[in-house]
Design a protein around this motif. Sequence first.
Motif, PDB file in Angstrom:
ATOM      1  N   PRO A  49      -4.013  -4.453  18.118  1.00 35.77           N
ATOM      2  CA  PRO A  49      -5.414  -3.660  18.196  1.00 35.77           C
ATOM      3  C   PRO A  49      -5.980  -3.630  16.556  1.00 35.77           C
ATOM      4  N   GLY A  50      -4.973  -3.575  15.554  1.00 37.48           N
ATOM      5  CA  GLY A  50      -5.184  -3.580  14.260  1.00 37.48           C
ATOM      6  C   GLY A  50      -4.797  -2.227  13.299  1.00 37.48           C
ATOM      7  N   SER A  51      -4.939  -2.305  12.227  1.00 40.36           N
ATOM      8  CA  SER A  51      -4.558  -0.984  11.125  1.00 40.36           C
ATOM      9  C   SER A  51      -5.729  -0.620  10.527  1.00 40.36           C
ATOM     10  N   HIS A  52      -6.000   0.938  10.741  1.00 36.72           N
ATOM     11  CA  HIS A  52      -6.964   1.300  10.227  1.00 36.72           C
ATOM     12  C   HIS A  52      -7.198   1.450   8.679  1.00 36.72           C
ATOM     13  N   VAL A  53      -5.935   1.140   8.060  1.00 36.84           N
ATOM     14  CA  VAL A  53      -5.843   1.328   6.568  1.00 36.84           C
ATOM     15  C   VAL A  53      -6.515   2.425   5.868  1.00 36.84           C
ATOM     16  N   GLY A  54      -6.113   3.607   6.142  1.00 39.75           N
ATOM     17  CA  GLY A  54      -6.487   4.841   5.695  1.00 39.75           C
ATOM     18  C   GLY A  54      -7.728   5.588   6.333  1.00 39.75           C
ATOM     19  N   GLN A  55      -8.425   4.467   7.141  1.00 39.11           N
ATOM     20  CA  GLN A  55      -9.646   5.275   7.644  1.00 39.11           C
ATOM     21  C   GLN A  55      -9.485   6.502   8.729  1.00 39.11           C
ATOM     22  N   GLY A  56      -8.283   6.601   9.183  1.00 39.92           N
ATOM     23  CA  GLY A  56      -7.972   7.275  10.137  1.00 39.92           C
ATOM     24  C   GLY A  56      -7.976   6.534  11.535  1.00 39.92           C
ATOM     25  N   SER A  57      -7.333   7.153  12.747  1.00 36.73           N
ATOM     26  CA  SER A  57      -7.172   6.518  13.896  1.00 36.73           C
ATOM     27  C   SER A  57      -8.584   6.543  14.645  1.00 36.73           C
ATOM     28  N   GLU A  58      -9.133   7.822  14.441  1.00 36.53           N
ATOM     29  CA  GLU A  58     -10.433   7.690  15.252  1.00 36.53           C
ATOM     30  C   GLU A  58     -11.354   6.936  14.770  1.00 36.53           C
ATOM     31  N   GLN A  59     -11.525   6.458  13.702  1.00 34.25           N
ATOM     32  CA  GLN A  59     -12.613   5.312  13.011  1.00 34.25           C
ATOM     33  C   GLN A  59     -12.142   4.074  13.804  1.00 34.25           C
ATOM     34  N   GLY A  60     -10.829   3.877  13.144  1.00 34.64           N
ATOM     35  CA  GLY A  60     -10.047   2.684  13.913  1.00 34.64           C
ATOM     36  C   GLY A  60     -10.411   2.214  15.278  1.00 34.64           C
ATOM     37  N   ILE A  61     -10.197   3.268  16.138  1.00 35.87           N
ATOM     38  CA  ILE A  61     -10.368   3.107  17.487  1.00 35.87           C
ATOM     39  C   ILE A  61     -11.934   2.713  17.769  1.00 35.87           C
ATOM     40  N   THR A 105       0.643  -2.514  22.946  1.00 38.23           N
ATOM     41  CA  THR A 105       1.215  -1.315  22.759  1.00 38.23           C
ATOM     42  C   THR A 105       1.941  -1.499  21.414  1.00 38.23           C
ATOM     43  N   MET A 106       1.785  -0.509  20.203  1.00 43.57           N
ATOM     44  CA  MET A 106       2.283  -0.928  18.942  1.00 43.57           C
ATOM     45  C   MET A 106       3.382   0.059  18.592  1.00 43.57           C
ATOM     46  N   THR A 107       3.999  -0.058  17.460  1.00 33.58           N
ATOM     47  CA  THR A 107       5.112   0.906  17.239  1.00 33.58           C
ATOM     48  C   THR A 107       4.819   2.007  16.410  1.00 33.58           C
ATOM     49  N   GLY A 108       3.596   2.045  15.754  1.00 27.21           N
ATOM     50  CA  GLY A 108       3.150   3.098  15.011  1.00 27.21           C
ATOM     51  C   GLY A 108       3.347   3.071  13.693  1.00 27.21           C
ATOM     52  N   LYS A 109       3.948   1.867  13.183  1.00 27.07           N
ATOM     53  CA  LYS A 109       4.240   1.983  11.714  1.00 27.07           C
ATOM     54  C   LYS A 109       2.993   1.869  10.877  1.00 27.07           C
ATOM     55  N   GLY A 110       3.285   2.328   9.646  1.00 30.10           N
ATOM     56  CA  GLY A 110       2.175   2.044   8.767  1.00 30.10           C
ATOM     57  C   GLY A 110       0.617   2.868   9.581  1.00 30.10           C
ATOM     58  N   SER A 111      -0.431   2.134   9.389  1.00 29.61           N
ATOM     59  CA  SER A 111      -1.696   2.808   9.927  1.00 29.61           C
ATOM     60  C   SER A 111      -1.841   1.992  11.099  1.00 29.61           C
ATOM     61  N   GLU A 112      -1.131   1.515  11.778  1.00 24.86           N
ATOM     62  CA  GLU A 112      -1.336   0.842  12.996  1.00 24.86           C
ATOM     63  C   GLU A 112      -1.947   1.726  14.206  1.00 24.86           C
ATOM     64  N   VAL A 113      -3.270   1.210  14.942  1.00 26.95           N
ATOM     65  CA  VAL A 113      -3.740   1.772  16.113  1.00 26.95           C
ATOM     66  C   VAL A 113      -3.090   1.172  17.178  1.00 26.95           C
ATOM     67  N   GLY A 114      -2.962   2.259  18.211  1.00 28.01           N
ATOM     68  CA  GLY A 114      -2.230   1.724  19.377  1.00 28.01           C
ATOM     69  C   GLY A 114      -0.804   1.916  19.509  1.00 28.01           C
ATOM     70  N   ARG A 115      -0.499   3.215  18.720  1.00 32.62           N
ATOM     71  CA  ARG A 115       0.792   3.571  18.773  1.00 32.62           C
ATOM     72  C   ARG A 115       1.276   4.623  20.002  1.00 32.62           C
ATOM     73  N   THR A 116       0.182   5.150  20.684  1.00 32.64           N
ATOM     74  CA  THR A 116       0.366   5.970  21.590  1.00 32.64           C
ATOM     75  C   THR A 116      -0.469   5.203  22.739  1.00 32.64           C
ATOM     76  N   PHE A 117      -0.200   5.884  24.080  1.00 38.17           N
ATOM     77  CA  PHE A 117      -0.923   5.423  25.223  1.00 38.17           C
ATOM     78  C   PHE A 117      -2.474   6.146  25.296  1.00 38.17           C
ATOM     79  N   GLU A 118      -2.318   7.119  24.446  1.00 41.30           N
ATOM     80  CA  GLU A 118      -3.743   8.013  24.445  1.00 41.30           C
ATOM     81  C   GLU A 118      -4.559   7.062  23.458  1.00 41.30           C
ATOM     82  N   GLU A 119      -4.090   6.404  22.635  1.00 38.42           N
ATOM     83  CA  GLU A 119      -4.863   5.902  21.487  1.00 38.42           C
ATOM     84  C   GLU A 119      -5.489   4.528  22.157  1.00 38.42           C
TER      85      GLU A 119
END
Length: 281
Positions: free
Chosen positions: A113-125, A148-162
């Motif tokens: 899905p990508g990495s939000h790079v400090g923008q926050g997961s909501e903006q990334g989504i 599905t992602m591991t949640g390292k760094g600012s990855e989006v998709g680290r949870t099923f909810e995301e």
Amino acid sequence: MTKNTMLHIGCHLSSAKGYLAMGKDAVSIKADTFAFFTRNPRSGKAKDIDPADVQAFRTFAEEHHFTKLVAHAPYTMNLCAAKENIRTFAHEMLVDDLQRMEATPGNYYNFHPGSHVGQGSEQGIALIAAELNRVLTPAQSTTVLLETMTGKGSEVGRTFEELRAIMDQVELQDKLGICLDTCHVWDGGYDIVHDLDGVLQEFDRIIGLERLKAIHLNDSLNPCGSHKDRHARIGEGCIGLEALTRVINHPQLQDLPFILETPNELPGYAQEIALLRERKE
């Protein structure tokens, strides 16, 4: 549990030699599916598609009863990057890839899905969903899979909810699905070793198991919840062979294509495929 069901399994293959060569490599290791990068995974450059090669592969795939392929977007594609020029680059790759996928219609296109790079997961989504709404079309035959992602760094998709939050904002729901990576969910904190049923129940409650289209079958070098991403060969990591055997035999997963992304060359993949076929109930 159903006995003697088919295990649809393959691995990542090099697309440098073309589709037919990938198909022959898959058959040589007793695979009936495979994954491939649509373009250079690190730079984004794409090789021209040869229509004759594609037609030869499609005939070959039908003869050898291939199941769905699981293409993979390049790692450089970040739909929710903070910089607009990177998002523009990602958009151009995605549009081109979805057009290229129609050369082999009806398959899967998987992406991180990508990495939000400090923008926050909501903006990334929001950015990811907006881009999918921009490029998905009713006419396309390809199903796009969020991984599905591991949640390292600012990855989006680290949870099923995301992942569900992205899907909820996408208009063409029938063009979208999920690829579950066993290493990623394990590293992300989902205990598929001791509670596979519970993890799948949670997935079903939040996303819906009907949206799960493919599995990346990998062991992990790290303990559960480490939020890292280091794949291991089957049975040589913290997940282990017994747990991964339960994954391939789970009645809610067994008809899906399983793709190995373990650190191997063709002989190693052949050994893993043989091992897993032996353990298929």
